[in-house]
Design a protein around this motif. Structure first.
Motif, PDB file in Angstrom:
ATOM      1  N   ILE A  38       0.837  -1.202   0.000  1.00 45.64           N
ATOM      2  CA  ILE A  38       0.000   0.000   0.000  1.00 45.64           C
ATOM      3  C   ILE A  38       0.873   1.253   0.000  1.00 45.64           C
ATOM      4  N   MET A  39       1.935   1.235   0.807  1.00 39.99           N
ATOM      5  CA  MET A  39       2.812   2.413   0.860  1.00 39.99           C
ATOM      6  C   MET A  39       3.531   2.624  -0.463  1.00 39.99           C
ATOM      7  N   LEU A  40       3.923   1.554  -1.133  1.00 43.61           N
ATOM      8  CA  LEU A  40       4.553   1.700  -2.449  1.00 43.61           C
ATOM      9  C   LEU A  40       3.576   2.341  -3.440  1.00 43.61           C
ATOM     10  N   ALA A  41       2.309   1.931  -3.382  1.00 45.20           N
ATOM     11  CA  ALA A  41       1.294   2.525  -4.269  1.00 45.20           C
ATOM     12  C   ALA A  41       1.082   4.005  -3.938  1.00 45.20           C
ATOM     13  N   ILE A  42       1.007   4.328  -2.654  1.00 47.40           N
ATOM     14  CA  ILE A  42       0.833   5.725  -2.235  1.00 47.40           C
ATOM     15  C   ILE A  42       2.013   6.559  -2.706  1.00 47.40           C
ATOM     16  N   LEU A  43       3.215   6.046  -2.484  1.00 47.19           N
ATOM     17  CA  LEU A  43       4.408   6.801  -2.882  1.00 47.19           C
ATOM     18  C   LEU A  43       4.545   6.909  -4.401  1.00 47.19           C
ATOM     19  N   ALA A  44       4.118   5.901  -5.131  1.00 47.09           N
ATOM     20  CA  ALA A  44       4.146   5.998  -6.597  1.00 47.09           C
ATOM     21  C   ALA A  44       3.251   7.142  -7.051  1.00 47.09           C
ATOM     22  N   ARG A  45       2.096   7.242  -6.439  1.00 46.66           N
ATOM     23  CA  ARG A  45       1.180   8.346  -6.754  1.00 46.66           C
ATOM     24  C   ARG A  45       1.803   9.688  -6.384  1.00 46.66           C
ATOM     25  N   GLU A  46       2.423   9.758  -5.205  1.00 48.16           N
ATOM     26  CA  GLU A  46       3.052  11.005  -4.779  1.00 48.16           C
ATOM     27  C   GLU A  46       4.236  11.375  -5.674  1.00 48.16           C
ATOM     28  N   ILE A  47       5.008  10.379  -6.090  1.00 48.45           N
ATOM     29  CA  ILE A  47       6.143  10.644  -6.977  1.00 48.45           C
ATOM     30  C   ILE A  47       5.643  11.185  -8.319  1.00 48.45           C
ATOM     31  N   SER A  48       4.595  10.586  -8.851  1.00 43.07           N
ATOM     32  CA  SER A  48       4.064  11.055 -10.143  1.00 43.07           C
ATOM     33  C   SER A  48       3.510  12.469 -10.036  1.00 43.07           C
ATOM     34  N   ALA A  49       3.066  12.858  -8.842  1.00 51.23           N
ATOM     35  CA  ALA A  49       2.551  14.216  -8.620  1.00 51.23           C
ATOM     36  C   ALA A  49       3.638  15.152  -8.095  1.00 51.23           C
ATOM     37  N   ALA A  50       4.867  14.640  -7.956  1.00 55.45           N
ATOM     38  CA  ALA A  50       5.991  15.417  -7.401  1.00 55.45           C
ATOM     39  C   ALA A  50       5.621  16.001  -6.041  1.00 55.45           C
ATOM     40  N   ASP A  51       5.017  15.158  -5.200  1.00 53.13           N
ATOM     41  CA  ASP A  51       4.539  15.616  -3.896  1.00 53.13           C
ATOM     42  C   ASP A  51       4.745  14.515  -2.845  1.00 53.13           C
ATOM     43  N   VAL A  52       5.980  14.055  -2.689  1.00 55.49           N
ATOM     44  CA  VAL A  52       6.289  12.976  -1.750  1.00 55.49           C
ATOM     45  C   VAL A  52       6.313  13.535  -0.332  1.00 55.49           C
ATOM     46  N   LYS A  53       5.609  12.874   0.567  1.00 49.91           N
ATOM     47  CA  LYS A  53       5.499  13.300   1.957  1.00 49.91           C
ATOM     48  C   LYS A  53       6.472  12.514   2.836  1.00 49.91           C
ATOM     49  N   VAL A  54       7.138  13.226   3.730  1.00 48.35           N
ATOM     50  CA  VAL A  54       8.070  12.602   4.673  1.00 48.35           C
ATOM     51  C   VAL A  54       7.365  11.535   5.504  1.00 48.35           C
ATOM     52  N   VAL A  55       6.148  11.818   5.933  1.00 45.68           N
ATOM     53  CA  VAL A  55       5.426  10.864   6.778  1.00 45.68           C
ATOM     54  C   VAL A  55       5.158   9.565   6.020  1.00 45.68           C
ATOM     55  N   ASP A  56       4.912   9.656   4.720  1.00 41.60           N
ATOM     56  CA  ASP A  56       4.689   8.438   3.940  1.00 41.60           C
ATOM     57  C   ASP A  56       5.995   7.688   3.690  1.00 41.60           C
ATOM     58  N   LEU A  57       7.082   8.417   3.481  1.00 40.37           N
ATOM     59  CA  LEU A  57       8.397   7.764   3.385  1.00 40.37           C
ATOM     60  C   LEU A  57       8.745   7.062   4.695  1.00 40.37           C
ATOM     61  N   THR A  58       8.349   7.677   5.800  1.00 40.59           N
ATOM     62  CA  THR A  58       8.600   7.086   7.115  1.00 40.59           C
ATOM     63  C   THR A  58       7.822   5.783   7.270  1.00 40.59           C
ATOM     64  N   SER A  59       6.565   5.795   6.855  1.00 35.53           N
ATOM     65  CA  SER A  59       5.765   4.567   6.910  1.00 35.53           C
ATOM     66  C   SER A  59       6.405   3.479   6.050  1.00 35.53           C
ATOM     67  N   LEU A  60       6.822   3.862   4.848  1.00 39.66           N
ATOM     68  CA  LEU A  60       7.497   2.901   3.978  1.00 39.66           C
ATOM     69  C   LEU A  60       8.756   2.364   4.657  1.00 39.66           C
ATOM     70  N   GLY A  61       9.515   3.254   5.271  1.00 38.50           N
ATOM     71  CA  GLY A  61      10.726   2.838   5.983  1.00 38.50           C
ATOM     72  C   GLY A  61      10.422   1.826   7.074  1.00 38.50           C
ATOM     73  N   PHE A  62       9.328   2.064   7.815  1.00 39.51           N
ATOM     74  CA  PHE A  62       8.946   1.099   8.849  1.00 39.51           C
ATOM     75  C   PHE A  62       8.667  -0.261   8.222  1.00 39.51           C
ATOM     76  N   PHE A  63       7.866  -0.290   7.160  1.00 39.49           N
ATOM     77  CA  PHE A  63       7.496  -1.575   6.565  1.00 39.49           C
ATOM     78  C   PHE A  63       8.697  -2.309   5.985  1.00 39.49           C
ATOM     79  N   VAL A  64       9.647  -1.575   5.428  1.00 37.66           N
ATOM     80  CA  VAL A  64      10.877  -2.209   4.933  1.00 37.66           C
ATOM     81  C   VAL A  64      11.662  -2.795   6.108  1.00 37.66           C
ATOM     82  N   LEU A  65      11.856  -2.004   7.163  1.00 38.91           N
ATOM     83  CA  LEU A  65      12.574  -2.501   8.349  1.00 38.91           C
ATOM     84  C   LEU A  65      11.842  -3.673   8.994  1.00 38.91           C
ATOM     85  N   ALA A  66      10.514  -3.598   9.038  1.00 40.53           N
ATOM     86  CA  ALA A  66       9.727  -4.686   9.628  1.00 40.53           C
ATOM     87  C   ALA A  66       9.887  -5.974   8.831  1.00 40.53           C
TER      88      ALA A  66
END
Length: 194
Positions: A38-66
Motif C-alpha cells: 500500500i505504501m509503495l502505491a501511495i508513494l508511486a502516486r506522490e512521486i508522479s505528482a511530485a509531492d512525496v510526503k516525509v510521513v509516507d516515506l517514514t511509513s514505507l521505511g517502517f514496513f521495509v525494516l519490519a
C-alpha cells in the motif's frame, strides 16, 4: 490551506488500519507485506505528482525494516519489538525534520497556499512547533512501548495511551492551526485529503 489534521492522509491512515487488523489476527508477515504494498502505491502516486510526503516515506521505511526484521529475526522477535520499531522510526524521523528545519507538517499545506503565506516566518515557526509536538508524542509512545516490555500494563502502555496520544495529536493540530488561520486570511474549512 493549513493542514490535514496534523499530517495524515486518508490513504496513509488506511495503511495502518490494514496493518493493525492483519497484525491483530496474527498474520504478521501479511500485515507487513500489505503495508509495504500500500505504501509503495501511495508513494508511486506522490512521486508522479511530485509531492512525496516525509510521513509516507517514514511509513514505507517502517514496513521495509519490519520485513527485514521478520525475515532475519523471526516472528517472535518481531511480535515483541514491532511497537518500539513503529514509534521509534516515527520519533527519529520527526525529530530529524525538526533538526534540519524542515518540519514534516509543513508538507501538508494545500498546493493552493499562497507563496507569501508559506514563506512567512510565523507560518514556519507554527509548523516547527507542531512537528515538535508530534515528536514528543512519538517519543512518549516509544518509551511506553519499551516499558511495556516489562510485562505490566502492556495493553495500557502499548495501545490505550498511544491511541489517546494520537487522538490528542490530531485534535491539537486542528485547534492549534485554527488559531493561526485568521492571521493569514486562510479559509477555516478543512482541506480535502488525498
Amino acid at each position: 490551506m493549513w493542514n490535514r489534521l496534523g499530517g495524515v492522509s486518508n490513504l496513509g491512515l488506511a495503511v495502518w488500519v490494514v496493518y493493525g487488523i492483519l497484525y491483530a489476527l496474527g498474520h504478521w508477515t501479511a500485515a507487513v507485506v500489505a503495508g509495504l504494498g500500500i505504501m509503495l502505491a501511495i508513494l508511486a502516486r506522490e512521486i508522479s505528482a511530485a509531492d512525496v510526503k516525509v510521513v509516507d516515506l517514514t511509513s514505507l521505511g517502517f514496513f521495509v525494516l519490519a520485513l527485514i526484521m521478520l525475515s532475519i529475526l523471526g516472528d517472535q522477535v518481531f511480535d515483541r519489538y514491532h511497537i518500539i520499531l513503529v514509534w521509534g522510526v516515527f520519533a527519529v524521523v520527526t525529530w530529524a525534520t525538526v533538526l534540519v528545519d524542515f518540519p514534516f507538517t509543513h508538507q501538508f499545506v494545500r498546493e493552493g497556499a499562497q507563496q507569501e503565506v508559506r514563506s512567512d516566518p510565523l507560518f514556519h515557526r507554527v509548523h516547527l512547533r507542531l512537528t515538535a509536538i508530534w515528536g514528543l508524542i512519538f517519543t512518549l509512545d516509544t518509551a511506553l512501548a519499551v516499558v511495556a516490555l516489562g510485562g505490566s500494563y502492556v495493553r495500557v502502555l502499548s495501545e490505550i495511551i498511544p491511541d489517546a496520544s494520537m487522538i490528542f495529536g490530531f485534535a491539537f493540530s486542528h485547534f492549534y492551526l485554527a488559531r493561526y488561520r485568521s492571521r493569514f486570511g486562510a479559509s477555516t474549512e478543512h482541506p480535502s485529503t488525498s
